[in-house]
Design a protein around this motif. Structure first.
Motif, PDB file in Angstrom:
ATOM      1  N   LEU A  49       0.814  -1.205   0.000  1.00  0.00           N
ATOM      2  CA  LEU A  49       0.000   0.000   0.000  1.00  0.00           C
ATOM      3  C   LEU A  49       0.856   1.267   0.000  1.00  0.00           C
ATOM      4  CD1 LEU A  49      -2.756  -1.122   2.545  1.00  0.00           C
ATOM      5  CD2 LEU A  49      -2.827  -1.212   0.042  1.00  0.00           C
ATOM      6  N   SER A  50       1.903   1.297   0.816  1.00  0.00           N
ATOM      7  CA  SER A  50       2.777   2.468   0.818  1.00  0.00           C
ATOM      8  C   SER A  50       3.766   2.373  -0.339  1.00  0.00           C
ATOM      9  CB  SER A  50       3.540   2.565   2.142  1.00  0.00           C
ATOM     10  OG  SER A  50       4.543   1.564   2.213  1.00  0.00           O
ATOM     11  N   ALA A  51       4.333   3.509  -0.721  1.00  0.00           N
ATOM     12  CA  ALA A  51       5.319   3.509  -1.798  1.00  0.00           C
ATOM     13  C   ALA A  51       6.530   2.662  -1.428  1.00  0.00           C
ATOM     14  CB  ALA A  51       5.756   4.943  -2.111  1.00  0.00           C
ATOM     15  N   ASP A  52       6.948   2.708  -0.160  1.00  0.00           N
ATOM     16  CA  ASP A  52       8.100   1.922   0.253  1.00  0.00           C
ATOM     17  C   ASP A  52       7.821   0.427   0.149  1.00  0.00           C
ATOM     18  OD1 ASP A  52       9.187   4.379   0.725  1.00  0.00           O
ATOM     19  OD2 ASP A  52       9.498   4.100   2.875  1.00  0.00           O
ATOM     20  N   ASP A  53       6.602   0.008   0.477  1.00  0.00           N
ATOM     21  CA  ASP A  53       6.235  -1.397   0.317  1.00  0.00           C
ATOM     22  C   ASP A  53       6.169  -1.773  -1.169  1.00  0.00           C
ATOM     23  OD1 ASP A  53       6.043  -2.010   3.023  1.00  0.00           O
ATOM     24  OD2 ASP A  53       3.965  -1.370   3.146  1.00  0.00           O
ATOM     25  N   LYS A  54       5.766  -0.828  -2.003  1.00  0.00           N
ATOM     26  CA  LYS A  54       5.685  -1.102  -3.433  1.00  0.00           C
ATOM     27  C   LYS A  54       7.075  -1.272  -4.037  1.00  0.00           C
ATOM     28  CE  LYS A  54       1.187   1.097  -3.768  1.00  0.00           C
ATOM     29  NZ  LYS A  54       0.387   2.268  -4.155  1.00  0.00           N
ATOM     30  N   PHE A  55       8.059  -0.578  -3.489  1.00  0.00           N
ATOM     31  CA  PHE A  55       9.428  -0.796  -3.937  1.00  0.00           C
ATOM     32  C   PHE A  55       9.876  -2.229  -3.630  1.00  0.00           C
ATOM     33  CE2 PHE A  55      10.296   3.919  -3.916  1.00  0.00           C
ATOM     34  CZ  PHE A  55      10.722   3.993  -5.228  1.00  0.00           C
ATOM     35  N   LEU A  56       9.585  -2.692  -2.417  1.00  0.00           N
ATOM     36  CA  LEU A  56       9.945  -4.061  -2.061  1.00  0.00           C
ATOM     37  C   LEU A  56       9.243  -5.053  -2.984  1.00  0.00           C
ATOM     38  CD1 LEU A  56      11.250  -6.129  -0.093  1.00  0.00           C
ATOM     39  CD2 LEU A  56       9.164  -5.973   1.271  1.00  0.00           C
ATOM     40  N   TRP A  57       7.970  -4.839  -3.222  1.00  0.00           N
ATOM     41  CA  TRP A  57       7.183  -5.703  -4.105  1.00  0.00           C
ATOM     42  C   TRP A  57       7.752  -5.665  -5.525  1.00  0.00           C
ATOM     43  CZ3 TRP A  57       4.237  -4.791  -8.474  1.00  0.00           C
ATOM     44  CH2 TRP A  57       3.335  -5.802  -8.835  1.00  0.00           C
ATOM     45  N   ARG A  58       8.138  -4.479  -5.988  1.00  0.00           N
ATOM     46  CA  ARG A  58       8.721  -4.339  -7.328  1.00  0.00           C
ATOM     47  C   ARG A  58      10.007  -5.160  -7.440  1.00  0.00           C
ATOM     48  NH1 ARG A  58      10.176   1.371 -10.432  1.00  0.00           N
ATOM     49  NH2 ARG A  58       8.121   1.066 -11.341  1.00  0.00           N
ATOM     50  N   LYS A  59      10.843  -5.115  -6.415  1.00  0.00           N
ATOM     51  CA  LYS A  59      12.101  -5.856  -6.442  1.00  0.00           C
ATOM     52  C   LYS A  59      11.872  -7.357  -6.568  1.00  0.00           C
ATOM     53  CE  LYS A  59      14.727  -2.527  -3.642  1.00  0.00           C
ATOM     54  NZ  LYS A  59      15.416  -2.314  -2.354  1.00  0.00           N
ATOM     55  N   ILE A  60      10.858  -7.862  -5.877  1.00  0.00           N
ATOM     56  CA  ILE A  60      10.637  -9.309  -5.833  1.00  0.00           C
ATOM     57  C   ILE A  60       9.818  -9.798  -7.026  1.00  0.00           C
ATOM     58  CG2 ILE A  60       9.521 -11.160  -4.511  1.00  0.00           C
ATOM     59  CD1 ILE A  60      10.271  -9.606  -1.974  1.00  0.00           C
ATOM     60  N   PHE A  61       8.791  -9.049  -7.415  1.00  0.00           N
ATOM     61  CA  PHE A  61       7.850  -9.549  -8.419  1.00  0.00           C
ATOM     62  C   PHE A  61       7.885  -8.833  -9.764  1.00  0.00           C
ATOM     63  CE2 PHE A  61       5.798 -10.876  -4.414  1.00  0.00           C
ATOM     64  CZ  PHE A  61       5.682 -12.239  -4.676  1.00  0.00           C
ATOM     65  N   ASP A  62       8.077  -7.530  -9.768  1.00  0.00           N
ATOM     66  CA  ASP A  62       7.865  -6.772 -10.999  1.00  0.00           C
ATOM     67  C   ASP A  62       9.152  -6.682 -11.811  1.00  0.00           C
ATOM     68  OD1 ASP A  62       6.291  -5.409 -12.828  1.00  0.00           O
ATOM     69  OD2 ASP A  62       6.870  -3.458 -12.014  1.00  0.00           O
ATOM     70  N   HIS A  63       9.465  -7.758 -12.525  1.00  0.00           N
ATOM     71  CA  HIS A  63      10.689  -7.826 -13.306  1.00  0.00           C
ATOM     72  C   HIS A  63      10.412  -7.428 -14.758  1.00  0.00           C
ATOM     73  CE1 HIS A  63      12.611 -10.772 -10.196  1.00  0.00           C
ATOM     74  NE2 HIS A  63      12.331  -9.583  -9.708  1.00  0.00           N
ATOM     75  N   ASP A  64      10.049  -6.173 -14.898  1.00  0.00           N
ATOM     76  CA  ASP A  64       9.795  -5.576 -16.206  1.00  0.00           C
ATOM     77  C   ASP A  64      11.062  -5.694 -17.055  1.00  0.00           C
ATOM     78  OD1 ASP A  64       9.456  -3.726 -18.352  1.00  0.00           O
ATOM     79  OD2 ASP A  64       8.050  -2.536 -17.164  1.00  0.00           O
ATOM     80  N   PRO A  65      10.997  -6.315 -18.231  1.00  0.00           N
ATOM     81  CA  PRO A  65      12.209  -6.490 -19.052  1.00  0.00           C
ATOM     82  C   PRO A  65      12.835  -5.173 -19.490  1.00  0.00           C
ATOM     83  CG  PRO A  65      10.232  -7.134 -20.270  1.00  0.00           C
ATOM     84  CD  PRO A  65       9.810  -6.956 -18.845  1.00  0.00           C
ATOM     85  N   ARG A  66      12.126  -4.068 -19.354  1.00  0.00           N
ATOM     86  CA  ARG A  66      12.716  -2.771 -19.686  1.00  0.00           C
ATOM     87  C   ARG A  66      13.670  -2.284 -18.595  1.00  0.00           C
ATOM     88  NH1 ARG A  66       7.376   0.662 -20.559  1.00  0.00           N
ATOM     89  NH2 ARG A  66       6.902  -0.521 -18.646  1.00  0.00           N
ATOM     90  N   PHE A  67      13.489  -2.772 -17.361  1.00  0.00           N
ATOM     91  CA  PHE A  67      14.279  -2.250 -16.247  1.00  0.00           C
ATOM     92  C   PHE A  67      15.792  -2.420 -16.442  1.00  0.00           C
ATOM     93  CE2 PHE A  67      10.649  -2.608 -12.872  1.00  0.00           C
ATOM     94  CZ  PHE A  67      10.002  -1.553 -13.480  1.00  0.00           C
ATOM     95  N   PRO A  68      16.288  -3.598 -16.859  1.00  0.00           N
ATOM     96  CA  PRO A  68      17.737  -3.710 -17.086  1.00  0.00           C
ATOM     97  C   PRO A  68      18.232  -2.808 -18.217  1.00  0.00           C
ATOM     98  CG  PRO A  68      16.740  -5.887 -16.855  1.00  0.00           C
ATOM     99  CD  PRO A  68      15.615  -4.908 -17.004  1.00  0.00           C
ATOM    100  N   ILE A  69      17.381  -2.542 -19.188  1.00  0.00           N
ATOM    101  CA  ILE A  69      17.782  -1.692 -20.316  1.00  0.00           C
ATOM    102  C   ILE A  69      17.937  -0.245 -19.858  1.00  0.00           C
ATOM    103  CG2 ILE A  69      17.075  -0.787 -22.568  1.00  0.00           C
ATOM    104  CD1 ILE A  69      15.563  -3.461 -22.982  1.00  0.00           C
ATOM    105  N   ILE A  70      16.938   0.263 -19.154  1.00  0.00           N
ATOM    106  CA  ILE A  70      16.996   1.667 -18.753  1.00  0.00           C
ATOM    107  C   ILE A  70      17.914   1.892 -17.556  1.00  0.00           C
ATOM    108  CG2 ILE A  70      14.716   2.169 -19.698  1.00  0.00           C
ATOM    109  CD1 ILE A  70      13.605   2.060 -16.873  1.00  0.00           C
ATOM    110  N   SER A  71      18.236   0.827 -16.814  1.00  0.00           N
ATOM    111  CA  SER A  71      19.179   0.957 -15.701  1.00  0.00           C
ATOM    112  C   SER A  71      20.612   0.996 -16.198  1.00  0.00           C
ATOM    113  CB  SER A  71      19.004  -0.207 -14.720  1.00  0.00           C
ATOM    114  OG  SER A  71      17.728  -0.181 -14.114  1.00  0.00           O
TER     115      SER A  71
END
Length: 324
Positions: A46-68
């Protein structure tokens, strides 16, 4: 938020998976939340900080390695048709000893492409080559993001590169970081005189509108508050940030500006390693509420196995929460 028995069991099972498979990561998140007297929600963030944790574990958008990747980002920006300049790259390689000597004269920036903190700003230094020969192997050996599980950095082909120094002196160039949730801007942090006084400004959403207002507090990365007027490029930077932000559920868009020109610096998937100072801890903050993970890769792309069930039920839970 009331959940059905099925959803309660599923959420409990997913949380158990997160705690067991990412023990250190979850432990740090819980410790931070308790230290700030806050709550945390792992499987239904629910909080943005929790969403960051969730993003790290689940949201492996294939664009992330490209733009990082600070080099591949340029290709992505061009392919998306986004009209913004980036500092010119003069050399790319893996051995600092191979950098042409003529590029080591005058003003330039040396970087590694796969993480944060791997930058060297040179101003007419005779020993620039020696510094890079020492730092290059150290930078390339850095497995950036592993400790905090910043997935977007995993697997990047590590390289060194020489980039032009844009603008005038250090004091002439501002660093502007815009945190976007879709096309909405939830915060802008401006750093002035990065290598001198290192003052800054924080702009948060106006309480009763979509505009931004100057906060009285200094950015957490600065020494104090700056009274420097906004650059003439401000509105255009925010426009570009929104254009990039609308392609993601959340993205931090970083710029350099000397007041007359704009350069895109980088895109950051995990702000400050995965939190937003003050606003990110509160699930009721405008930043937390505006970050809609229903538009994330994980929740808009078919998943497999148990993640398919989890994604389906999580979308329904978040839909009901949004309607309440």
């Amino acid at each position: 938020m009331r959940l059905s028995l099925l959803d309660r069991l599923l959420v409990r099972a997913v949380e158990l998976y997160m705690r067991r498979s990412f023990r250190g990561l979850v432990k740090r998140r819980i410790k931070r939340a308790k230290g700030l007297n806050g709550k945390f929600s792992l499987a239904v963030p629910l909080s943005a900080d929790d969403k960051f944790l969730w993003r790290k574990i689940f949201d492996h958008d294939p664009r992330f390695p490209i733009i990082s990747d600070k080099l591949e980002l340029r290709t992505w920006i061009a392919a998306e048709g986004i009209d913004v300049a980036l500092p010119k790259v003069h050399w790319v390689g893996r051995e600092a000893a191979e950098i042409p000597s003529e590029l080591l004269i005058g003003r330039f920036v040396a970087k590694a492409n796969h993480g944060s903190g791997t930058n060297l700003f040179i101003e007419n230094e005779a020993d620039a080559g020696a510094k890079l020969r020492d730092l290059g192997p150290e930078w390339l050996a850095l497995d950036y993001g592993r400790k905090t599980h910043e997935w977007g950095y995993f697997g990047i082909d590590r390289r060194l590169f020489i980039e032009e120094r844009v603008g005038g002196t250090f004091a002439d160039v501002d660093v502007v970081r815009a945190l976007t949730m879709g096309s909405w801007i939830g915060r802008v942090v401006r750093t002035v005189d990065l290598f001198g006084t290192k003052l800054g400004q924080v702009y948060d959403p106006a309480p009763d509108g979509d505009g931004l207002v100057l906060s009285e507090r200094a950015p957490s990365v600065c020494n104090g508050v700056s009274d420097k007027p906004l650059p003439g490029t401000w509105d255009r930077m925010l426009e570009i940030a929104r254009e990039i932000g609308e392609r993601f559920d959340h993205m931090r868009v970083d710029f350099l500006t000397d007041g007359s020109a704009i350069w895109l610096s980088e895109l950051t998937v995990y702000n400050q390693g995965g939190f937003i100072t003050l606003a990110g801890e509160d699930p009721e903050s405008r930043v937390s509420k505006a970050w809609d993970i229903r538009t994330s890769w994980f929740l808009t792309t078919p998943q497999t196995g148990w993640r398919r069930l989890y994604a389906w039920r999580l979308r329904l839970i978040l839909d009901r929460a949004a309607e309440a």
